[in-house]
Design a protein around this motif. Sequence first.
Motif, PDB file in Angstrom:
ATOM      1  N   ASP A  32      48.367  60.141  56.239  1.00 14.40           N
ATOM      2  CA  ASP A  32      48.913  60.822  55.057  1.00 14.40           C
ATOM      3  C   ASP A  32      47.870  60.892  53.942  1.00 14.40           C
ATOM      4  N   TRP A  33      46.811  61.650  54.204  1.00 15.11           N
ATOM      5  CA  TRP A  33      45.711  61.741  53.239  1.00 15.11           C
ATOM      6  C   TRP A  33      46.127  62.302  51.880  1.00 15.11           C
ATOM      7  N   PRO A  34      47.095  63.215  51.801  1.00 16.09           N
ATOM      8  CA  PRO A  34      47.537  63.640  50.452  1.00 16.09           C
ATOM      9  C   PRO A  34      48.046  62.489  49.590  1.00 16.09           C
ATOM     10  N   THR A  35      48.779  61.544  50.218  1.00 18.25           N
ATOM     11  CA  THR A  35      49.241  60.380  49.457  1.00 18.25           C
ATOM     12  C   THR A  35      48.074  59.505  49.036  1.00 18.25           C
ATOM     13  N   VAL A  36      47.084  59.374  49.922  1.00 18.09           N
ATOM     14  CA  VAL A  36      45.883  58.615  49.574  1.00 18.09           C
ATOM     15  C   VAL A  36      45.208  59.230  48.356  1.00 18.09           C
ATOM     16  N   GLY A  37      45.089  60.557  48.344  1.00 13.96           N
ATOM     17  CA  GLY A  37      44.474  61.228  47.212  1.00 13.96           C
ATOM     18  C   GLY A  37      45.278  61.089  45.934  1.00 13.96           C
ATOM     19  N   TYR A  43      47.142  58.520  44.986  1.00 10.91           N
ATOM     20  CA  TYR A  43      47.117  57.165  44.429  1.00 10.91           C
ATOM     21  C   TYR A  43      45.704  56.594  44.274  1.00 10.91           C
ATOM     22  N   LEU A  44      44.697  57.307  44.770  1.00  9.08           N
ATOM     23  CA  LEU A  44      43.344  56.760  44.715  1.00  9.08           C
ATOM     24  C   LEU A  44      42.879  56.555  43.276  1.00  9.08           C
ATOM     25  N   LEU A  45      43.258  57.441  42.378  1.00 11.72           N
ATOM     26  CA  LEU A  45      42.862  57.348  40.967  1.00 11.72           C
ATOM     27  C   LEU A  45      44.068  57.129  40.066  1.00 11.72           C
ATOM     28  N   HIS A  46      45.095  56.519  40.585  1.00 11.29           N
ATOM     29  CA  HIS A  46      46.316  56.274  39.822  1.00 11.29           C
ATOM     30  C   HIS A  46      46.082  55.172  38.785  1.00 11.29           C
ATOM     31  N   ALA A  99      43.629  50.794  49.013  1.00 14.34           N
ATOM     32  CA  ALA A  99      43.074  49.471  48.703  1.00 14.34           C
ATOM     33  C   ALA A  99      41.765  49.239  49.447  1.00 14.34           C
ATOM     34  N   ALA A 100      41.725  49.621  50.737  1.00 16.97           N
ATOM     35  CA  ALA A 100      40.508  49.415  51.523  1.00 16.97           C
ATOM     36  C   ALA A 100      39.338  50.213  50.953  1.00 16.97           C
ATOM     37  N   ILE A 101      39.603  51.439  50.518  1.00 13.86           N
ATOM     38  CA  ILE A 101      38.525  52.269  49.951  1.00 13.86           C
ATOM     39  C   ILE A 101      37.946  51.618  48.701  1.00 13.86           C
ATOM     40  N   TRP A 102      38.808  51.119  47.825  1.00 11.97           N
ATOM     41  CA  TRP A 102      38.309  50.520  46.587  1.00 11.97           C
ATOM     42  C   TRP A 102      37.581  49.208  46.848  1.00 11.97           C
ATOM     43  N   TYR A 103      38.067  48.410  47.812  1.00  9.99           N
ATOM     44  CA  TYR A 103      37.351  47.179  48.145  1.00  9.99           C
ATOM     45  C   TYR A 103      35.971  47.502  48.718  1.00  9.99           C
ATOM     46  N   THR A 163      38.831  37.803  48.516  1.00  9.56           N
ATOM     47  CA  THR A 163      39.831  36.731  48.488  1.00  9.56           C
ATOM     48  C   THR A 163      40.848  36.937  47.376  1.00  9.56           C
ATOM     49  N   THR A 164      40.466  37.689  46.331  1.00  9.01           N
ATOM     50  CA  THR A 164      41.422  37.944  45.254  1.00  9.01           C
ATOM     51  C   THR A 164      42.676  38.654  45.755  1.00  9.01           C
ATOM     52  N   ALA A 165      42.603  39.293  46.918  1.00  9.19           N
ATOM     53  CA  ALA A 165      43.791  39.957  47.477  1.00  9.19           C
ATOM     54  C   ALA A 165      44.895  38.950  47.792  1.00  9.19           C
ATOM     55  N   LEU A 166      44.529  37.682  47.992  1.00  5.12           N
ATOM     56  CA  LEU A 166      45.534  36.677  48.335  1.00  5.12           C
ATOM     57  C   LEU A 166      46.435  36.326  47.156  1.00  5.12           C
ATOM     58  N   VAL A 167      45.991  36.621  45.933  1.00  2.00           N
ATOM     59  CA  VAL A 167      46.823  36.265  44.783  1.00  2.00           C
ATOM     60  C   VAL A 167      48.056  37.158  44.692  1.00  2.00           C
ATOM     61  N   SER A 168      48.156  38.127  45.587  1.00  2.00           N
ATOM     62  CA  SER A 168      49.358  38.962  45.621  1.00  2.00           C
ATOM     63  C   SER A 168      50.594  38.145  45.998  1.00  2.00           C
ATOM     64  N   VAL A 169      50.405  36.969  46.616  1.00  2.00           N
ATOM     65  CA  VAL A 169      51.560  36.148  46.993  1.00  2.00           C
ATOM     66  C   VAL A 169      52.255  35.558  45.766  1.00  2.00           C
ATOM     67  N   ILE A 170      51.552  35.516  44.624  1.00  2.00           N
ATOM     68  CA  ILE A 170      52.178  35.030  43.391  1.00  2.00           C
ATOM     69  C   ILE A 170      52.237  36.136  42.339  1.00  2.00           C
ATOM     70  N   ALA A 171      52.111  37.406  42.812  1.00  2.00           N
ATOM     71  CA  ALA A 171      52.176  38.562  41.910  1.00  2.00           C
ATOM     72  C   ALA A 171      51.153  38.433  40.786  1.00  2.00           C
ATOM     73  N   GLY A 172      49.880  38.313  41.183  1.00  2.99           N
ATOM     74  CA  GLY A 172      48.817  38.121  40.198  1.00  2.99           C
ATOM     75  C   GLY A 172      48.356  39.381  39.511  1.00  2.99           C
ATOM     76  N   HIS A 173      49.014  40.524  39.754  1.00  2.00           N
ATOM     77  CA  HIS A 173      48.704  41.802  39.100  1.00  2.00           C
ATOM     78  C   HIS A 173      47.305  42.293  39.447  1.00  2.00           C
ATOM     79  N   ASP A 174      46.783  41.893  40.601  1.00  2.00           N
ATOM     80  CA  ASP A 174      45.502  42.408  41.040  1.00  2.00           C
ATOM     81  C   ASP A 174      45.721  43.721  41.802  1.00  2.00           C
ATOM     82  N   LEU A 175      44.654  44.229  42.408  1.00  2.00           N
ATOM     83  CA  LEU A 175      44.744  45.501  43.115  1.00  2.00           C
ATOM     84  C   LEU A 175      45.771  45.447  44.237  1.00  2.00           C
ATOM     85  N   MET A 176      45.714  44.397  45.039  1.00  7.08           N
ATOM     86  CA  MET A 176      46.625  44.296  46.177  1.00  7.08           C
ATOM     87  C   MET A 176      48.071  44.099  45.715  1.00  7.08           C
ATOM     88  N   SER A 177      48.279  43.360  44.644  1.00  6.90           N
ATOM     89  CA  SER A 177      49.631  43.160  44.120  1.00  6.90           C
ATOM     90  C   SER A 177      50.250  44.489  43.687  1.00  6.90           C
TER      91      SER A 177
END
Length: 318
Positions: free
Chosen positions: A58-63, A65-68, A267-271, A234-248
Amino acid sequence: MASSTAITAAGHGPPAERGVQELRTVPVRHWGRWAAAAAALTAGGGTVWSLAKNPNLDWPTVGDYLLHDLVFSGLWTTVWLTAASMVMGLVGGTVVAVMRLSDNLVLSSLASLFVWVFRGTPILVQIIFWGYMGAFYEQVMIGIPFTDITFFSAPTSELVTPTIAALLALGLNEVAYASEVIRGGIQSIDKGQTEAAHSLGMRPGMTLRRIVLPQAMRVIVPPMGNDTVTMLKTTALVSVIAGHDLMSNIQDVYAQNYKVIPLLVVAAIWYLVLVSLLSIPQSWLERRYGRGAGAGDSPLRRLLSVRRPVRSVKGASE
């Protein structure tokens, strides 16, 4: 290296060139390497083409949210968490490394205990622990131990927010790992350097700053660069406590629209972008501190370099 040689015999040609041999060296053609490279490019191109044409991505959805704005907000949190954790790791790691190398048994034992605890437990467990710190201590108090005197007191949930909990977990974990890297770099320097500095009247602190650490940087920089890249991911792991990072933030979005795969691609593109940007100063620092120790050109520079045939002129044998 095998080569073909063109020789102009003595006594032939113009007078200015008589008695001169002209050698033209041609590098060996590594046809096997070219074949392997072609096969790898074909396989890689086929994989990229398959992903590009896959409708499930679903590349349109990727486009969309990529710069959201929500993605950029999480991206900023990810970047500053990485930077703050690495600064905390470098400063704290240096202190812990010096403590471990100290002749003071109490200091070295405390430093070893710190490294044992934070390096021996999973980072995910530490993140969850700090995230639920309020379940262990309802109040954070500063005062005189073993007395009722308290200078400051506040609810833990107000002080240790998810973002602060993420910073504490990532930073303290990095202190443990960085201390071992720095300790190894310090120990790689010959003790004669320290003894010579002391004989000149330099104190231990100045010797460490002026003599030992600058030389140890050649050993410290490469693993610390890798630790920075690892910390970013590793910052992606802080999503388990809703750390408001990219993955969260990405998880918050696909929990509502159920478009999991396209948002994970975002998320993968930005990482990948962030890791690529971090690799540039890392490569420069490795070459900067590795001068004179066999540090060569970067892979990109070697790839873009063009090898030209070498021509040499030698006098004819008598």
